[in-house]
Design a protein around this motif. Structure first.
Motif, PDB file in Angstrom:
ATOM      1  N   ALA A 216      31.407  42.641  50.554  1.00  0.00           N
ATOM      2  CA  ALA A 216      31.719  44.068  50.621  1.00  0.00           C
ATOM      3  C   ALA A 216      32.837  44.361  51.619  1.00  0.00           C
ATOM      4  CB  ALA A 216      30.469  44.850  50.995  1.00  0.00           C
ATOM      5  N   ASP A 217      33.275  43.339  52.356  1.00  0.00           N
ATOM      6  CA  ASP A 217      34.236  43.563  53.440  1.00  0.00           C
ATOM      7  C   ASP A 217      35.651  43.089  53.126  1.00  0.00           C
ATOM      8  OD1 ASP A 217      33.609  40.887  53.414  1.00  0.00           O
ATOM      9  OD2 ASP A 217      33.286  40.722  55.573  1.00  0.00           O
ATOM     10  N   SER A 218      35.924  42.770  51.871  1.00  0.00           N
ATOM     11  CA  SER A 218      37.278  42.358  51.491  1.00  0.00           C
ATOM     12  C   SER A 218      37.567  42.806  50.058  1.00  0.00           C
ATOM     13  CB  SER A 218      37.437  40.837  51.606  1.00  0.00           C
ATOM     14  OG  SER A 218      36.572  40.173  50.722  1.00  0.00           O
ATOM     15  N   ARG A 219      38.856  42.815  49.697  1.00  0.00           N
ATOM     16  CA  ARG A 219      39.245  43.209  48.345  1.00  0.00           C
ATOM     17  C   ARG A 219      38.742  42.181  47.339  1.00  0.00           C
ATOM     18  NH1 ARG A 219      44.837  45.790  46.510  1.00  0.00           N
ATOM     19  NH2 ARG A 219      43.566  47.587  47.069  1.00  0.00           N
ATOM     20  N   ILE A 220      38.225  42.674  46.220  1.00  0.00           N
ATOM     21  CA  ILE A 220      37.744  41.819  45.141  1.00  0.00           C
ATOM     22  C   ILE A 220      38.764  41.881  44.007  1.00  0.00           C
ATOM     23  CG2 ILE A 220      35.824  41.333  43.569  1.00  0.00           C
ATOM     24  CD1 ILE A 220      35.133  41.287  46.638  1.00  0.00           C
ATOM     25  N   TRP A 221      39.227  40.724  43.565  1.00  0.00           N
ATOM     26  CA  TRP A 221      40.183  40.595  42.462  1.00  0.00           C
ATOM     27  C   TRP A 221      39.389  40.152  41.246  1.00  0.00           C
ATOM     28  CZ3 TRP A 221      45.628  41.067  43.369  1.00  0.00           C
ATOM     29  CH2 TRP A 221      45.951  41.349  44.709  1.00  0.00           C
ATOM     30  N   VAL A 222      39.211  41.038  40.262  1.00  0.00           N
ATOM     31  CA  VAL A 222      38.359  40.750  39.106  1.00  0.00           C
ATOM     32  C   VAL A 222      39.224  40.350  37.914  1.00  0.00           C
ATOM     33  CG1 VAL A 222      36.505  41.597  37.637  1.00  0.00           C
ATOM     34  CG2 VAL A 222      36.754  42.510  39.947  1.00  0.00           C
ATOM     35  N   ILE A 223      38.823  39.243  37.269  1.00  0.00           N
ATOM     36  CA  ILE A 223      39.579  38.722  36.132  1.00  0.00           C
ATOM     37  C   ILE A 223      38.630  38.356  34.998  1.00  0.00           C
ATOM     38  CG2 ILE A 223      39.563  36.317  36.950  1.00  0.00           C
ATOM     39  CD1 ILE A 223      42.559  36.186  35.986  1.00  0.00           C
ATOM     40  N   CYS A 224      39.127  38.492  33.763  1.00  0.00           N
ATOM     41  CA  CYS A 224      38.399  38.037  32.576  1.00  0.00           C
ATOM     42  C   CYS A 224      39.401  37.314  31.693  1.00  0.00           C
ATOM     43  CB  CYS A 224      37.698  39.202  31.869  1.00  0.00           C
ATOM     44  SG  CYS A 224      38.812  40.437  31.181  1.00  0.00           S
ATOM     45  N   GLN A 225      39.273  37.411  30.392  1.00  0.00           N
ATOM     46  CA  GLN A 225      40.210  36.723  29.506  1.00  0.00           C
ATOM     47  C   GLN A 225      41.484  37.532  29.272  1.00  0.00           C
ATOM     48  OE1 GLN A 225      40.058  33.594  28.587  1.00  0.00           O
ATOM     49  NE2 GLN A 225      41.984  33.703  27.465  1.00  0.00           N
TER      50      GLN A 225
ATOM     51  N   GLY B  37      31.332  51.232  45.833  1.00  0.00           N
ATOM     52  CA  GLY B  37      31.996  51.277  47.137  1.00  0.00           C
ATOM     53  C   GLY B  37      32.863  50.078  47.470  1.00  0.00           C
ATOM     54  N   TYR B  38      33.063  49.173  46.521  1.00  0.00           N
ATOM     55  CA  TYR B  38      33.890  47.986  46.769  1.00  0.00           C
ATOM     56  C   TYR B  38      35.381  48.320  46.660  1.00  0.00           C
ATOM     57  CZ  TYR B  38      29.850  44.876  46.436  1.00  0.00           C
ATOM     58  OH  TYR B  38      28.659  44.245  46.663  1.00  0.00           O
ATOM     59  N   ASP B  39      36.189  47.597  47.429  1.00  0.00           N
ATOM     60  CA  ASP B  39      37.650  47.627  47.298  1.00  0.00           C
ATOM     61  C   ASP B  39      37.970  46.595  46.224  1.00  0.00           C
ATOM     62  OD1 ASP B  39      40.405  47.643  47.554  1.00  0.00           O
ATOM     63  OD2 ASP B  39      40.414  46.675  49.518  1.00  0.00           O
ATOM     64  N   VAL B  40      38.390  47.051  45.053  1.00  0.00           N
ATOM     65  CA  VAL B  40      38.476  46.148  43.902  1.00  0.00           C
ATOM     66  C   VAL B  40      39.696  46.460  43.050  1.00  0.00           C
ATOM     67  CG1 VAL B  40      36.942  47.633  42.546  1.00  0.00           C
ATOM     68  CG2 VAL B  40      37.103  45.233  41.974  1.00  0.00           C
ATOM     69  N   VAL B  41      40.254  45.413  42.451  1.00  0.00           N
ATOM     70  CA  VAL B  41      41.344  45.549  41.487  1.00  0.00           C
ATOM     71  C   VAL B  41      41.032  44.676  40.280  1.00  0.00           C
ATOM     72  CG1 VAL B  41      43.147  46.141  43.170  1.00  0.00           C
ATOM     73  CG2 VAL B  41      42.719  43.723  42.610  1.00  0.00           C
ATOM     74  N   SER B  42      41.587  45.067  39.127  1.00  0.00           N
ATOM     75  CA  SER B  42      41.424  44.315  37.887  1.00  0.00           C
ATOM     76  C   SER B  42      42.754  43.653  37.544  1.00  0.00           C
ATOM     77  CB  SER B  42      41.006  45.273  36.764  1.00  0.00           C
ATOM     78  OG  SER B  42      40.944  44.588  35.523  1.00  0.00           O
ATOM     79  N   VAL B  43      42.694  42.400  37.114  1.00  0.00           N
ATOM     80  CA  VAL B  43      43.913  41.657  36.786  1.00  0.00           C
ATOM     81  C   VAL B  43      44.290  41.894  35.323  1.00  0.00           C
ATOM     82  CG1 VAL B  43      45.011  39.403  36.732  1.00  0.00           C
ATOM     83  CG2 VAL B  43      43.329  39.921  38.517  1.00  0.00           C
ATOM     84  N   ALA B  44      45.397  42.610  35.112  1.00  0.00           N
ATOM     85  CA  ALA B  44      45.897  42.895  33.766  1.00  0.00           C
ATOM     86  C   ALA B  44      46.342  41.597  33.101  1.00  0.00           C
ATOM     87  CB  ALA B  44      47.061  43.870  33.840  1.00  0.00           C
ATOM     88  N   GLY B  45      45.977  41.426  31.831  1.00  0.00           N
ATOM     89  CA  GLY B  45      46.376  40.224  31.102  1.00  0.00           C
ATOM     90  C   GLY B  45      45.418  39.068  31.266  1.00  0.00           C
TER      91      GLY B  45
END
Length: 105
Positions: free
Chosen positions: A54-63, A79-87
């Protein structure tokens, strides 16, 4: 709605020790994933929050980006600091970037 980032931004983040969450199914993950990714399938993310820092950015990826955006939006609502990876991993592999086959870190 969660922010989307590029595979190049992800590559830079991995070089700096980012926490990467791969939300694909286990067989997809085992077939190849971005380096240092942690595997938690999308449908189990709500039950696995204790494994996600919960204390760092989460980089979320799928296919391709759909499942990662669903996971990112859910995590952002928690409440998470999160981004989604396009592509996603598909674009990562198509770009010739390093692929790992080891188990989840």
């Amino acid at each position: 709605m969660a922010q989307e980032v590029t595979i190049d931004e992800l590559e830079s983040a991995i070089d700096n020790g980012a926490f990467v969450l791969d939300v694909r199914e286990a067989d997809e993950f085992q077939a190849g994933h971005v380096p240092n990714a942690r595997h938690i399938a999308l449908n189990t993310v709500p039950d696995q929050l204790a494994l996600i820092p919960a204390d760092s950015r989460i980089w979320v990826i799928c296919q391709a980006g759909g499942r990662s955006m669903k996971a990112a939006n859910f995590l952002e609502a928690q409440g998470y600091d999160v981004v989604s990876v396009a592509g996603g991993t598909g674009q990562w592999i198509a770009a010739g970037k390093k692929v790992s086959f080891e188990e989840s870190v």
